[in-house]
Scaffold this motif. Structure first.
Motif, short mmCIF file in Angstrom:
data_model
loop_
_atom_site.label_atom_id
_atom_site.label_comp_id
_atom_site.label_asym_id
_atom_site.label_seq_id
_atom_site.Cartn_x
_atom_site.Cartn_y
_atom_site.Cartn_z
N PRO A 1 25.15 89.63 118.64
CA PRO A 1 24.51 90.48 119.66
C PRO A 1 24.14 89.73 120.94
O PRO A 1 24.14 90.31 122.01
N ASP A 2 23.84 88.43 120.80
CA ASP A 2 23.50 87.63 121.97
C ASP A 2 23.70 86.16 121.63
O ASP A 2 23.99 85.81 120.49
N GLU A 3 23.52 85.29 122.62
CA GLU A 3 23.82 83.87 122.43
C GLU A 3 22.95 83.21 121.37
O GLU A 3 23.38 82.24 120.74
N SER A 4 21.77 83.73 121.10
CA SER A 4 20.91 83.11 120.08
C SER A 4 21.48 83.28 118.67
O SER A 4 21.15 82.51 117.77
N ALA A 5 22.36 84.26 118.47
CA ALA A 5 22.98 84.50 117.16
C ALA A 5 24.28 83.72 116.97
O ALA A 5 24.83 83.69 115.87
N LEU A 6 24.77 83.09 118.01
CA LEU A 6 26.04 82.37 117.97
C LEU A 6 25.95 81.18 117.01
O LEU A 6 25.14 80.29 117.20
N GLY A 7 26.76 81.22 115.95
CA GLY A 7 26.83 80.11 115.00
C GLY A 7 25.69 80.02 114.01
O GLY A 7 25.48 78.97 113.41
N ASN A 8 24.94 81.10 113.81
CA ASN A 8 23.78 81.04 112.92
C ASN A 8 24.00 81.64 111.53
O ASN A 8 23.13 81.51 110.68
N MET A 9 25.12 82.29 111.29
CA MET A 9 25.33 82.97 110.01
C MET A 9 26.23 82.16 109.09
O MET A 9 27.28 81.69 109.50
N VAL A 10 25.81 82.02 107.83
CA VAL A 10 26.65 81.40 106.80
C VAL A 10 27.48 82.50 106.16
O VAL A 10 26.94 83.50 105.69
N SER A 11 28.79 82.31 106.16
CA SER A 11 29.70 83.36 105.70
C SER A 11 30.21 83.16 104.28
O SER A 11 30.52 84.13 103.61
N GLY A 12 30.38 81.91 103.85
CA GLY A 12 31.03 81.72 102.55
C GLY A 12 30.82 80.34 101.99
O GLY A 12 29.96 79.58 102.44
N VAL A 13 31.66 80.05 100.98
CA VAL A 13 31.55 78.78 100.27
C VAL A 13 32.95 78.26 99.95
O VAL A 13 33.86 79.05 99.69
N SER A 14 33.11 76.95 99.99
CA SER A 14 34.30 76.27 99.49
C SER A 14 33.84 75.44 98.30
O SER A 14 32.81 74.76 98.38
N ILE A 15 34.60 75.49 97.21
CA ILE A 15 34.16 74.92 95.94
C ILE A 15 35.06 73.76 95.53
O ILE A 15 36.25 73.95 95.30
N VAL A 16 34.48 72.56 95.47
CA VAL A 16 35.17 71.39 94.95
C VAL A 16 34.79 71.33 93.48
O VAL A 16 33.65 71.00 93.14
N ALA A 17 35.74 71.70 92.61
CA ALA A 17 35.44 71.87 91.19
C ALA A 17 36.14 70.81 90.35
O ALA A 17 37.31 70.50 90.59
N VAL B 1 32.06 80.57 112.54
CA VAL B 1 31.87 80.76 111.10
C VAL B 1 31.37 79.48 110.44
O VAL B 1 31.94 78.40 110.64
N LYS B 2 30.32 79.62 109.64
CA LYS B 2 29.78 78.51 108.86
C LYS B 2 29.99 78.81 107.37
O LYS B 2 29.88 79.96 106.94
N THR B 3 30.29 77.77 106.61
CA THR B 3 30.38 77.88 105.16
C THR B 3 29.63 76.70 104.55
O THR B 3 29.24 75.77 105.24
N GLN B 4 29.45 76.78 103.24
CA GLN B 4 28.86 75.67 102.51
C GLN B 4 29.89 75.10 101.57
O GLN B 4 30.77 75.81 101.10
N ILE B 5 29.79 73.80 101.32
CA ILE B 5 30.66 73.13 100.37
C ILE B 5 29.84 72.89 99.11
O ILE B 5 28.75 72.32 99.18
N ALA B 6 30.36 73.35 97.97
CA ALA B 6 29.68 73.16 96.69
C ALA B 6 30.53 72.27 95.80
O ALA B 6 31.75 72.45 95.72
N PHE B 7 29.89 71.32 95.15
CA PHE B 7 30.54 70.45 94.17
C PHE B 7 30.03 70.90 92.81
O PHE B 7 28.81 70.89 92.57
N VAL B 8 30.97 71.30 91.93
CA VAL B 8 30.57 71.87 90.64
C VAL B 8 31.45 71.35 89.51
O VAL B 8 32.58 70.93 89.74
#
Length: 184
Positions: A41-57, A126-133
């Motif tokens: 909606p505006d510049e303050s929201a740019l890059g603030n949402m985590v969308s997903g995960v990548s899994i190192v299994a 888009v931001k994601t998290q990396i999970a080691f499992v």
């Protein structure tokens, strides 16, 4: 660099296209294009949402890799198990669901979840998290009709060979490289 304007130019089914107008260091306007999975909606929201995960299994001393057909490049690449966080879902629930959907495996233990990072910083917020499992179970196909995924565990030697001969996503290539060196 100063952001002057943020304008949505297309609203696709999965991605939204934006134009960002900046004032560069020489005082000239520069229009930059990005895609996002979220409304910005505006510049303050740019890059603030985590969308997903990548899994190192891992299973015992082997690394889980997916050989999957990717429509964006029209061929198979080696990748990590990954996916989008659904509304109301925790990161742990997303890891478990994605492992099951893409491989049939279950999560045995979360070793670590890294802080969110940008997936493709040159073209997206888009931001994601990396999970080691650690995982367990038997492989089963629970993928949608639009996914072609072959899941398999690979030894360090097998991973070294793949790194020399096959194409990877960058995140999977980096995880595979460090796994092949002997680091978990």
């Amino acid at each position: 660099m100063k952001l002057l304007q943020l304008k949505k130019v297309k609203d696709g089914k999965y991605l939204k296209n934006y134009e960002l107008t900046y004032l560069n260091k020489k005082g000239k306007e520069k229009v930059y294009e990005i895609v996002s999975r979220h409304e910005i909606p505006d510049e303050s929201a740019l890059g603030n949402m985590v969308s997903g995960v990548s899994i190192v299994a891992y299973y015992e001393d082997k690394l889980l890799l997916l050989k999957e057909f990717r429509m964006g490049v029209n061929h198979y690449v080696y990748n990590l198990c990954a996916g989008m966080i659904e509304e109301g879902e925790s990161i742990e629930e997303c890891i478990q669901r994605e492992l099951y959907e893409e491989t049939g495996l279950q999560m045995k233990e979360i070793l670590q979840i890294l802080r969110p990072s940008y997936s493709a910083v040159a073209i997206s917020d888009v931001k994601t998290q990396i999970a080691f499992v650690e995982v367990e179970g038997e492989f089963e196909d629970h993928t949608s009709e639009n996914e072609m995924i072959e899941a398999k565990f690979y030894s360090r030697e097998e991973v070294r060979e793949l790194l020399e001969t096959e194409e990877f996503s960058s995140r999977a290539q980096m995880a595979a490289y460090f796994f092949a060196l002997g680091d978990k």
